[in-house]
Design an enzyme around this catalytic site. Structure first.
Site, short mmCIF file in Angstrom:
data_model
loop_
_atom_site.label_atom_id
_atom_site.label_comp_id
_atom_site.label_asym_id
_atom_site.label_seq_id
_atom_site.Cartn_x
_atom_site.Cartn_y
_atom_site.Cartn_z
CG ASP A 1 20.19 -21.03 63.46
OD1 ASP A 1 19.79 -20.51 62.42
OD2 ASP A 1 19.52 -21.08 64.51
N1 LIG Z 1 20.84 -15.06 69.07
C1 LIG Z 1 20.11 -16.06 68.53
N2 LIG Z 1 18.79 -15.89 68.32
C2 LIG Z 1 18.07 -16.90 67.78
C3 LIG Z 1 18.69 -18.11 67.38
C4 LIG Z 1 20.10 -18.26 67.64
O1 LIG Z 1 20.69 -19.33 67.37
N3 LIG Z 1 20.77 -17.23 68.20
N4 LIG Z 1 17.94 -19.10 66.74
C5 LIG Z 1 16.73 -18.54 66.09
C6 LIG Z 1 15.80 -19.43 65.34
N5 LIG Z 1 16.05 -19.28 63.91
C7 LIG Z 1 16.28 -20.45 63.28
O2 LIG Z 1 16.09 -21.52 63.89
C8 LIG Z 1 15.96 -18.03 63.22
C9 LIG Z 1 14.98 -17.13 63.58
C10 LIG Z 1 14.88 -15.91 62.92
C11 LIG Z 1 15.75 -15.58 61.90
C12 LIG Z 1 15.61 -14.24 61.23
O3 LIG Z 1 16.30 -13.93 60.28
N6 LIG Z 1 14.69 -13.43 61.80
C13 LIG Z 1 14.47 -12.02 61.33
C14 LIG Z 1 13.01 -11.63 61.46
C15 LIG Z 1 12.12 -12.70 60.82
C16 LIG Z 1 10.66 -12.33 61.03
O4 LIG Z 1 10.38 -11.25 61.59
O5 LIG Z 1 9.82 -13.14 60.64
C17 LIG Z 1 15.24 -11.10 62.27
O6 LIG Z 1 15.23 -11.39 63.51
O7 LIG Z 1 15.74 -10.10 61.75
C18 LIG Z 1 16.74 -16.48 61.53
C19 LIG Z 1 16.85 -17.71 62.19
C20 LIG Z 1 15.91 -17.81 67.14
N7 LIG Z 1 16.72 -16.74 67.61
#
Ligand SMILES: Nc1nc2c(c(=O)[nH]1)N[C@@H](CN(C=O)c1ccc(C(=O)N[C@@H](CCC(=O)O)C(=O)O)cc1)CN2
Length: 294
Positions: A226
Site C-alpha cells: 500500500d
Molecule cells: N505486494 C503487494 N500486494 C498487494 C498490495 C500491495 O500494495 N502490494 N495491496 C493489497 C491490497 N490490500 C489492501 O488494499 C491488502 C490485502 C491483503 C492484506 C493481508 O494482510 N493479506 C493476508 C491474507 C488475508 C486473507 O487471506 O484474507 C496475507 O496476504 O497474508 C493486506 C492488505 C493487495 N496485494
C-alpha cells in the site's frame, strides 16, 4: 476520423513542445488536446497530446519517424490508437462491489477497456462473471502454494494478452517478484485515504482512531504494501455514531468510484510515473460518458 495520442516523458528543456507540434503538423496530424507538466522538483517533463488524422496514420511508421526527435531529447514515448481498448484482468476476493461496478461501467461503455478475465481466490463471483461472458478462474492461495498460484495467475494474464491487472479488493499480498515483473501494470484499490491505515482492516483502524473522514485510494502495486504511487483518492464523511460495519457500507461507493477513475486514467494513458508519485492529466469533457441519455 481516427484519433490517437502521444505520451512523452523526458528531462525538461526548451523546444520540446515546438518539436512535437511541428512533427505532427508535418505528418498531417491535427492536435485536438494537449496536457503538459514541467516538474521543477525532478526536472522531468511530461506531455500527453491527442491528435487526429483525416487519412489515418501508420503508427509504426510514425514511431519510426519520431525516433530522431526522441533521441534528441532522450524521450520515453508511446503512440496509441484511442480506439484500441486496453485488455484488463480483474482480481477479487470476498468483497465484490468494485468488480460489479466495473462490469457495469464496461458494459455501458463508460470505461473503455476489455475485461479479458476475472481471477479470484474464492468462487463467490463465478456466476456473475460467467453471466457477463467473461472467463472466470478460481485460483486458491495459501502460504504454501503462493509461488504456484502466482504462476497460474500470470499464465492467465499472459494467455489473455492483458496489459493491466486490477486488484478489485483482492486480499492477498503479491510477491516482490510479481510486483517487479508487472511494475506499473497492477492497480489496487485500498479502502483508506493513504498513507493512513495501510494493510488489512483499515476501517477498524479508522474506527479506533476516531477519524471524521474515511476514504479510498487507488495506487500502483509495489512490493511495499500500500505504498505504491497514488493515482486517485477520495473521501466520505462519517460520524461518531457509526460503526466499522457502517464504514464498510459507506465505503463501497467511494471505493468503486476511485478505482473506476484510476482505471479510466490509466487506460487512457493519462497517468505518468514520476518517482514514487504520479502525474495524472485530467480527462477531456465527455470522455466518461457513453451511456445514451434516457
Ligand atoms: N505486494 C503487494 N500486494 C498487494 C498490495 C500491495 O500494495 N502490494 N495491496 C493489497 C491490497 N490490500 C489492501 O488494499 C491488502 C490485502 C491483503 C492484506 C493481508 O494482510 N493479506 C493476508 C491474507 C488475508 C486473507 O487471506 O484474507 C496475507 O496476504 O497474508 C493486506 C492488505 C493487495 N496485494
Amino acid at each position: 476520423m481516427t484519433k490517437y495520442c502521444l505520451t512523452v516523458t523526458c528531462a525538461t528543456t526548451r523546444g520540446i513542445v515546438a518539436a512535437i507540434a511541428t512533427f505532427l503538423a508535418e505528418h498531417g496530424c491535427n492536435i485536438t488536446d494537449s496536457s503538459q507538466f514541467d516538474d521543477v522538483e525532478t526536472s522531468r517533463f511530461f506531455m500527453r497530446i491527442s491528435f487526429e488524422s483525416q487519412d489515418g496514420v501508420d503508427l509504426a511508421a510514425l514511431e519510426a519517424d519520431f525516433a530522431a526527435i526522441a533521441k534528441t531529447f532522450s524521450m520515453q514515448f508511446a503512440f496509441h490508437d484511442e480506439a484500441e481498448k486496453m485488455k484488463v484482468v480483474i482480481m477479487v476476493s470476498r468483497f465484490g462491489h468494485c468488480l460489479n461496478d466495473l462490469l457495469y461501467r464496461v458494459r455501458i461503455g463508460a470505461l473503455p477497456v476489455e475485461i479479458v478475465a476475472v481471477i479470484s481466490n474464492h468462487m463467490d463471483y463465478q456466476k456473475a462473471v460467467v453471466n457477463s461472458d467473461i472467463p472466470f478462474h478460481c485460483i486458491r492461495v495459501t502460504k504454501e502454494n503462493k509461488p504456484q498460484a502466482e504462476a497460474a495467475i500470470m499464465k492467465v494474464v499472459e494467455e489473455a494478452g492483458a496489459e493491466l491487472i486490477v486488484l478489485a479488493r483482492y486480499m492477498q499480498i503479491l510477491s516482490d517478484e510479481m510486483c517487479q515483473k508487472m511494475s506499473g501494470r497492477i492497480i489496487n484499490i485500498h479502502h483508506s485515504f493513504l498513507p493512513s491505515f495501510k494493510g488489512a482492516n483499515p476501517y477498524k483502524q479508522a474506527f479506533a482512531r476516531g477519524v471524521k473522514l474515511i476514504g479510498a485510494t487507488s495506487h500502483y502495486v509495489t512490493a511495499d504494501l500500500d505504498e505504491g504511487p497514488i493515482i486517485e483518492q477520495d473521501t466520505v464523511r462519517i460520524t461518531h455514531a457509526q460503526s466499522p460495519d457502517d464504514y464498510v457500507s459507506l465505503g463501497r461507493d467511494v471505493e468503486s468510484q476511485v478505482l473506476a477513475r484510476a482505471i479510466h486514467a490509466h487506460a487512457n494513458h493519462r497517468v505518468f510515473l514520476n518517482g514514487n508519485k504520479t502525474v495524472v492529466f485530467q480527462a477531456s469533457p465527455g470522455s466518461y460518458s457513453s451511456e445514451k441519455m434516457g
